[in-house]
Motif scaffolding. Structure first.
Motif, mmCIF file in Angstrom:
data_model
loop_
_atom_site.group_PDB
_atom_site.id
_atom_site.type_symbol
_atom_site.label_atom_id
_atom_site.label_comp_id
_atom_site.label_asym_id
_atom_site.label_seq_id
_atom_site.Cartn_x
_atom_site.Cartn_y
_atom_site.Cartn_z
ATOM 1 N N ASN A 44 -24.164 -28.551 -32.793
ATOM 2 C CA ASN A 44 -24.203 -27.428 -33.732
ATOM 3 C C ASN A 44 -25.630 -26.931 -33.983
ATOM 4 N N GLN A 46 -28.417 -28.589 -33.776
ATOM 5 C CA GLN A 46 -29.370 -29.635 -34.154
ATOM 6 C C GLN A 46 -29.523 -30.596 -32.987
ATOM 7 N N TRP A 113 -18.449 -34.536 -43.042
ATOM 8 C CA TRP A 113 -19.108 -33.324 -43.507
ATOM 9 C C TRP A 113 -20.602 -33.585 -43.680
ATOM 10 N N HIS A 114 -21.414 -32.550 -43.418
ATOM 11 C CA HIS A 114 -22.865 -32.668 -43.505
ATOM 12 C C HIS A 114 -23.370 -32.231 -44.877
ATOM 13 N N SER A 116 -25.979 -30.324 -47.377
ATOM 14 C CA SER A 116 -26.998 -29.278 -47.370
ATOM 15 C C SER A 116 -27.758 -29.251 -48.689
ATOM 16 N N SER A 126 -20.429 -29.749 -46.020
ATOM 17 C CA SER A 126 -19.550 -28.874 -45.252
ATOM 18 C C SER A 126 -19.494 -29.329 -43.802
ATOM 19 N N ASN A 127 -18.495 -28.794 -43.081
ATOM 20 C CA ASN A 127 -18.481 -28.926 -41.630
ATOM 21 C C ASN A 127 -18.772 -27.551 -41.050
ATOM 22 N N SER A 128 -18.264 -27.249 -39.876
ATOM 23 C CA SER A 128 -18.622 -25.982 -39.246
ATOM 24 C C SER A 128 -17.977 -24.766 -39.890
ATOM 25 N N TYR A 129 -16.938 -24.959 -40.732
ATOM 26 C CA TYR A 129 -16.300 -23.766 -41.298
ATOM 27 C C TYR A 129 -15.745 -23.938 -42.716
ATOM 28 N N ASP A 205 -14.459 -20.429 -44.031
ATOM 29 C CA ASP A 205 -14.806 -19.244 -43.248
ATOM 30 C C ASP A 205 -13.557 -18.377 -43.068
ATOM 31 N N ARG A 208 -11.604 -18.180 -39.732
ATOM 32 C CA ARG A 208 -10.891 -19.366 -39.254
ATOM 33 C C ARG A 208 -9.881 -19.894 -40.269
#
Length: 227
Positions: A44, A46, A113-114, A116, A126-129, A205, A208
């Protein structure tokens, strides 16, 4: 002419440095593989480097535990010998508290989940969406309705919300809103416990989004507790 090694992009994992216990508990055979001692891995956008990897029979095997650690994912890692199962990751426990205040507030989220934002009074993962923004604030002599009205005019003025629904979370009064914005949809919950107000803003998002995504937020609400 030199022979080229073609490495396809395949999602696979291998426990470099942790394989001995697994091999001892299952049938195995000796294989010939190519070792990449310093492979750059991008997830993603990184990049992690260097990462040891193996190329065996056209498949690339990466050290799962190292990647979990580098990318900030949950590092829970267990091999169950009884049923030959590798368990990776697990839930994350997010805790908020005001310094010198008597209460702490906790939710449990998806372990992959990452983060921020991570502070004592606000955590966003969050994750990608999809993700959750979990925050805490003190406001004296304020009702839940009055606090929510000001919050929607101030920090959440970019949200288009539906009418509030009164709910309870761990015995505390709360208001729940469905909302939309230009690029996402979600739910907003504001909880009052005395002079402390906890906000849970769940976002997905819009490109999605499916109705099933809200089940993830329902799971989070079910874990909310006041300590």
């Amino acid at each position: 002419m030199k022979k080229k090694i073609i490495v396809p992009i395949v999602a696979a994992v291998f426990l470099l440095g942790n394989a001995a216990g697994i091999l001892a508990a299952s049938q195995y055979q000796t294989v010939k593989a190519y070792l990449f001692p310093a492979l750059k891995v991008e997830l993603n956008g990184q990049t992690a480097e260097p990462v040891k990897a193996l190329n065996y029979d056209g498949t690339l095997y990466l050290p799962a535990k190292s990647l979990l650690s580098y990318f900030g994912l949950n590092e829970a890692f267990e091999y169950d010998k009884s049923n030959n199962t590798l368990k990776m990751g697990g839930p994350r426990y997010l805790n908020l508290h005001q310094r010198y205040a008597p209460h702490m507030y906790q939710i449990v989220i998806n372990g992959n989940w990452h983060p921020s934002v991570v502070t004592e009074t606000r955590q966003m993962y969050s994750n990608s969406y999809m993700g959750i923004d979990f925050s805490l604030e003190t406001s004296k002599d304020t009702t839940l309705e009055a606090y929510a009205k000001e919050a929607l005019k101030d920090q959440f003025n970019y949200l288009k919300t539906d009418n509030a629904r009164a709910i309870q979370l761990d015995g505390a009064d709360a208001l729940l809103y469905d909302y939309t914005m230009s690029d996402s949809v979600g739910r907003l919950v504001i909880v009052r416990n005395g002079d402390e107000f906890v906000t849970l803003a769940f976002f997905v998002d819009k490109t999605r989004y499916t109705a099933a995504d809200m089940k993830e937020f329902d799971k989070i609400l079910d874990t909310f507790n006041i300590q």
